[in-house]
Design a protein around this motif. Structure first.
Motif, PDB file in Angstrom:
ATOM      1  N   MET A 180       0.830  -1.204   0.000  1.00 56.95           N
ATOM      2  CA  MET A 180       0.000   0.000   0.000  1.00 56.95           C
ATOM      3  C   MET A 180       0.868   1.259   0.000  1.00 56.95           C
ATOM      4  O   MET A 180       0.572   2.242  -0.655  1.00 56.95           O
ATOM      5  CB  MET A 180      -0.925  -0.007   1.216  1.00 56.95           C
ATOM      6  CG  MET A 180      -1.898   1.182   1.243  1.00 56.95           C
ATOM      7  SD  MET A 180      -3.031   1.215  -0.182  1.00 56.95           S
ATOM      8  CE  MET A 180      -4.028  -0.240   0.206  1.00 56.95           C
ATOM      9  N   LYS A 181       1.983   1.217   0.811  1.00 54.05           N
ATOM     10  CA  LYS A 181       2.866   2.366   0.849  1.00 54.05           C
ATOM     11  C   LYS A 181       3.487   2.625  -0.533  1.00 54.05           C
ATOM     12  O   LYS A 181       3.673   3.754  -0.948  1.00 54.05           O
ATOM     13  CB  LYS A 181       3.974   2.139   1.880  1.00 54.05           C
ATOM     14  CG  LYS A 181       3.478   2.156   3.319  1.00 54.05           C
ATOM     15  CD  LYS A 181       4.635   1.985   4.276  1.00 54.05           C
ATOM     16  CE  LYS A 181       4.150   2.023   5.738  1.00 54.05           C
ATOM     17  NZ  LYS A 181       5.283   1.858   6.677  1.00 54.05           N
ATOM     18  N   GLU A 182       3.816   1.514  -1.228  1.00 55.68           N
ATOM     19  CA  GLU A 182       4.416   1.650  -2.557  1.00 55.68           C
ATOM     20  C   GLU A 182       3.460   2.295  -3.545  1.00 55.68           C
ATOM     21  O   GLU A 182       3.876   3.014  -4.448  1.00 55.68           O
ATOM     22  CB  GLU A 182       4.834   0.253  -3.063  1.00 55.68           C
ATOM     23  CG  GLU A 182       5.538   0.269  -4.411  1.00 55.68           C
ATOM     24  CD  GLU A 182       6.873   0.965  -4.356  1.00 55.68           C
ATOM     25  OE1 GLU A 182       7.334   1.429  -5.418  1.00 55.68           O
ATOM     26  OE2 GLU A 182       7.462   1.061  -3.258  1.00 55.68           O
ATOM     27  N   LEU A 183       2.161   2.048  -3.349  1.00 52.85           N
ATOM     28  CA  LEU A 183       1.162   2.611  -4.250  1.00 52.85           C
ATOM     29  C   LEU A 183       1.163   4.131  -4.202  1.00 52.85           C
ATOM     30  O   LEU A 183       0.974   4.797  -5.226  1.00 52.85           O
ATOM     31  CB  LEU A 183      -0.230   2.072  -3.883  1.00 52.85           C
ATOM     32  CG  LEU A 183      -1.406   2.590  -4.728  1.00 52.85           C
ATOM     33  CD1 LEU A 183      -1.228   2.182  -6.191  1.00 52.85           C
ATOM     34  CD2 LEU A 183      -2.719   2.057  -4.174  1.00 52.85           C
ATOM     35  N   PHE A 184       1.377   4.697  -3.022  1.00 55.43           N
ATOM     36  CA  PHE A 184       1.357   6.145  -2.861  1.00 55.43           C
ATOM     37  C   PHE A 184       2.767   6.752  -2.827  1.00 55.43           C
ATOM     38  O   PHE A 184       2.934   7.912  -2.467  1.00 55.43           O
ATOM     39  CB  PHE A 184       0.613   6.510  -1.576  1.00 55.43           C
ATOM     40  CG  PHE A 184      -0.843   6.150  -1.626  1.00 55.43           C
ATOM     41  CD1 PHE A 184      -1.759   6.966  -2.291  1.00 55.43           C
ATOM     42  CD2 PHE A 184      -1.306   4.984  -1.030  1.00 55.43           C
ATOM     43  CE1 PHE A 184      -3.098   6.631  -2.342  1.00 55.43           C
ATOM     44  CE2 PHE A 184      -2.655   4.638  -1.083  1.00 55.43           C
ATOM     45  CZ  PHE A 184      -3.557   5.466  -1.740  1.00 55.43           C
ATOM     46  N   ASN A 185       3.754   5.945  -3.185  1.00 57.67           N
ATOM     47  CA  ASN A 185       5.118   6.445  -3.286  1.00 57.67           C
ATOM     48  C   ASN A 185       5.261   7.313  -4.534  1.00 57.67           C
ATOM     49  O   ASN A 185       4.976   6.877  -5.642  1.00 57.67           O
ATOM     50  CB  ASN A 185       6.100   5.266  -3.351  1.00 57.67           C
ATOM     51  CG  ASN A 185       7.545   5.732  -3.354  1.00 57.67           C
ATOM     52  OD1 ASN A 185       7.842   6.931  -3.316  1.00 57.67           O
ATOM     53  ND2 ASN A 185       8.449   4.767  -3.402  1.00 57.67           N
ATOM     54  N   ASP A 200       7.709   8.116  -6.159  1.00 64.38           N
ATOM     55  CA  ASP A 200       8.751   7.672  -7.078  1.00 64.38           C
ATOM     56  C   ASP A 200       8.368   6.424  -7.856  1.00 64.38           C
ATOM     57  O   ASP A 200       9.174   5.909  -8.642  1.00 64.38           O
ATOM     58  CB  ASP A 200      10.056   7.395  -6.315  1.00 64.38           C
ATOM     59  CG  ASP A 200      10.675   8.676  -5.775  1.00 64.38           C
ATOM     60  OD1 ASP A 200      10.497   9.727  -6.433  1.00 64.38           O
ATOM     61  OD2 ASP A 200      11.321   8.624  -4.707  1.00 64.38           O
ATOM     62  N   ASN A 201       7.163   5.913  -7.655  1.00 72.79           N
ATOM     63  CA  ASN A 201       6.794   4.704  -8.397  1.00 72.79           C
ATOM     64  C   ASN A 201       6.447   5.042  -9.843  1.00 72.79           C
ATOM     65  O   ASN A 201       6.307   6.210 -10.221  1.00 72.79           O
ATOM     66  CB  ASN A 201       5.659   3.946  -7.708  1.00 72.79           C
ATOM     67  CG  ASN A 201       4.336   4.716  -7.744  1.00 72.79           C
ATOM     68  OD1 ASN A 201       4.059   5.488  -8.649  1.00 72.79           O
ATOM     69  ND2 ASN A 201       3.506   4.500  -6.720  1.00 72.79           N
ATOM     70  N   GLY A 202       6.328   4.004 -10.659  1.00 79.30           N
ATOM     71  CA  GLY A 202       6.138   4.197 -12.090  1.00 79.30           C
ATOM     72  C   GLY A 202       4.898   4.983 -12.454  1.00 79.30           C
ATOM     73  O   GLY A 202       4.911   5.800 -13.376  1.00 79.30           O
ATOM     74  N   LEU A 203       3.805   4.750 -11.735  1.00 74.51           N
ATOM     75  CA  LEU A 203       2.548   5.423 -12.046  1.00 74.51           C
ATOM     76  C   LEU A 203       2.658   6.931 -11.868  1.00 74.51           C
ATOM     77  O   LEU A 203       2.263   7.701 -12.740  1.00 74.51           O
ATOM     78  CB  LEU A 203       1.427   4.871 -11.155  1.00 74.51           C
ATOM     79  CG  LEU A 203       0.058   5.560 -11.317  1.00 74.51           C
ATOM     80  CD1 LEU A 203      -0.449   5.413 -12.744  1.00 74.51           C
ATOM     81  CD2 LEU A 203      -0.931   4.989 -10.310  1.00 74.51           C
ATOM     82  N   PHE A 204       3.216   7.352 -10.732  1.00 77.17           N
ATOM     83  CA  PHE A 204       3.330   8.788 -10.474  1.00 77.17           C
ATOM     84  C   PHE A 204       4.335   9.447 -11.417  1.00 77.17           C
ATOM     85  O   PHE A 204       4.153  10.600 -11.813  1.00 77.17           O
ATOM     86  CB  PHE A 204       3.721   9.034  -9.013  1.00 77.17           C
ATOM     87  CG  PHE A 204       2.561   8.941  -8.062  1.00 77.17           C
ATOM     88  CD1 PHE A 204       1.639   9.978  -7.963  1.00 77.17           C
ATOM     89  CD2 PHE A 204       2.378   7.809  -7.279  1.00 77.17           C
ATOM     90  CE1 PHE A 204       0.558   9.881  -7.090  1.00 77.17           C
ATOM     91  CE2 PHE A 204       1.302   7.711  -6.405  1.00 77.17           C
ATOM     92  CZ  PHE A 204       0.387   8.758  -6.312  1.00 77.17           C
ATOM     93  N   ARG A 205       5.391   8.729 -11.764  1.00 80.22           N
ATOM     94  CA  ARG A 205       6.350   9.285 -12.729  1.00 80.22           C
ATOM     95  C   ARG A 205       5.693   9.465 -14.085  1.00 80.22           C
ATOM     96  O   ARG A 205       5.910  10.475 -14.769  1.00 80.22           O
ATOM     97  CB  ARG A 205       7.579   8.382 -12.840  1.00 80.22           C
ATOM     98  CG  ARG A 205       8.495   8.438 -11.627  1.00 80.22           C
ATOM     99  CD  ARG A 205       9.884   7.921 -11.982  1.00 80.22           C
ATOM    100  NE  ARG A 205       9.825   6.549 -12.484  1.00 80.22           N
ATOM    101  CZ  ARG A 205       9.933   5.476 -11.708  1.00 80.22           C
ATOM    102  NH1 ARG A 205      10.088   5.617 -10.396  1.00 80.22           N
ATOM    103  NH2 ARG A 205       9.893   4.266 -12.234  1.00 80.22           N
ATOM    104  N   PHE A 206       4.869   8.488 -14.477  1.00 83.34           N
ATOM    105  CA  PHE A 206       4.160   8.587 -15.749  1.00 83.34           C
ATOM    106  C   PHE A 206       3.184   9.760 -15.742  1.00 83.34           C
ATOM    107  O   PHE A 206       3.128  10.549 -16.699  1.00 83.34           O
ATOM    108  CB  PHE A 206       3.415   7.282 -16.029  1.00 83.34           C
ATOM    109  CG  PHE A 206       2.494   7.349 -17.224  1.00 83.34           C
ATOM    110  CD1 PHE A 206       3.004   7.302 -18.514  1.00 83.34           C
ATOM    111  CD2 PHE A 206       1.123   7.474 -17.050  1.00 83.34           C
ATOM    112  CE1 PHE A 206       2.162   7.372 -19.615  1.00 83.34           C
ATOM    113  CE2 PHE A 206       0.275   7.548 -18.143  1.00 83.34           C
ATOM    114  CZ  PHE A 206       0.802   7.501 -19.425  1.00 83.34           C
ATOM    115  N   LEU A 207       2.404   9.879 -14.671  1.00 85.31           N
ATOM    116  CA  LEU A 207       1.448  10.984 -14.578  1.00 85.31           C
ATOM    117  C   LEU A 207       2.165  12.334 -14.540  1.00 85.31           C
ATOM    118  O   LEU A 207       1.693  13.312 -15.126  1.00 85.31           O
ATOM    119  CB  LEU A 207       0.590  10.817 -13.319  1.00 85.31           C
ATOM    120  CG  LEU A 207      -0.364   9.611 -13.311  1.00 85.31           C
ATOM    121  CD1 LEU A 207      -1.095   9.522 -11.983  1.00 85.31           C
ATOM    122  CD2 LEU A 207      -1.363   9.697 -14.466  1.00 85.31           C
ATOM    123  N   GLY A 208       3.310  12.369 -13.874  1.00 87.20           N
ATOM    124  CA  GLY A 208       4.091  13.597 -13.849  1.00 87.20           C
ATOM    125  C   GLY A 208       4.605  13.971 -15.224  1.00 87.20           C
ATOM    126  O   GLY A 208       4.601  15.155 -15.603  1.00 87.20           O
TER     127      GLY A 208
END
Length: 279
Positions: free
Chosen positions: A1-6, A8-16
């Motif tokens: 769960m913590k990784e989901l809201f990290n 630096d994970n792939g999803l947030f980097r993509f959205l950024g």
């Protein structure tokens, strides 16, 4: 769960990354509204996307406007030349499209070939201006020569640039959604995709990079001028190497025909920035 809201994970980097491209796309569209500023807008957009592709990210807005201002004069002249030549080529095609004569067919093929060369140069000239310091004449020349020297990359860049335009105009459905995508991130996404190929091409003509500054955009003003001049010198050096290679080939040809004339390997020439054409 913590990784989901990290963050630096792939999803947030993509959205950024998508958010960055949307911001850059808005900057490009707004700054292109006067039409005459399109060249400077394209140059600024490629300046930012090349930095992103090279993992030299800084501030999107600040980087765009610094490049826009720095290259405005040259980019505007280049844009007006490209616009004028493009209008002439389109008019020629429209005039010759209904011609059924042999001469007309030959002329139409010649004009089509010129259009391809025009698209190739246009695809390279603004990224080259964003990355290298040079005169307008040499910027055009280097753009053409690099496109020939790296033909596989050139074909990929043309596909990335032209294919979305063709897909947009297939029918009314694609036109509607295509325009929406163009407004959101279409222009910047194409520049971003092309930048991954352009950075590999430009890397052959660039000196080793110095250590990064604390301010990620610090080199935009001071370092850019120095780097551009160094890259221009790199072009000249590569041109001398190309001239030496041609001189060696000439020596071989003269030897075959019975001539034993020695041509200096460092023959002085100013022929181009024909770098890496034989690589």
């Amino acid at each position: 769960m913590k990784e989901l809201f990290n963050m630096d994970n792939g999803l947030f980097r993509f959205l950024g990354r998508v958010a960055d491209l949307m911001i850059l796309n808005i900057l490009f569209i707004v700054c292109s509204i006067p039409i005459i500023t399109i060249g400077a807008s394209i140059t600024g957009m490629y300046y930012v996307t090349l930095k992103i592709a090279e993992n030299e990210e800084g501030y999107i807005v600040r980087g765009f406007f610094k490049s826009f201002k720095q290259n405005f004069k040259q980019a505007t002249v280049i844009w007006l030349i490209i616009l004028g030549v493009g209008i002439v080529l389109v008019m020629d095609l429209m005039i010759m499209r209904n011609s059924d004569s042999t001469f007309g067919n030959v002329l139409r093929i010649a004009i089509t070939a010129l259009c391809v060369i025009y698209l190739v140069i246009t695809s390279y000239v603004f990224p080259t201006l964003a990355r290298f310091y040079n005169s307008i004449k040499n910027t055009f020349r280097n753009s053409f020569l690099m496109s020939i020297a790296h033909l596989p990359y050139t074909l990929l860049i043309l596909v990335i640039t032209v294919a979305p335009v063709i897909l947009t105009f297939i029918n009314g459905y694609t036109l509607w959604y295509g325009l929406l995508l163009w407004l959101l991130f279409g222009f910047s996404a194409i520049a971003y995709g092309n930048s991954f190929f352009l950075k590999r091409i430009f890397a052959k003509y660039m000196p080793p990079q110095e250590e990064s500054q604390e301010d990620p955009d610090h080199w935009v003003v001071e370092e850019t001028e120095e780097m551009k001049k160094a890259r221009s010198a790199r072009f000249e050096e590569a041109a001398d190497q190309q001239a030496a290679h041609l001189a060696e080939l000439k020596t071989v040809e003269d030897t075959i025909t019975g001539t034993k004339e020695n041509v200096p390997a460092n023959a002085d020439t100013k022929t181009i920035h024909q770098t890496d054409i034989d690589s």
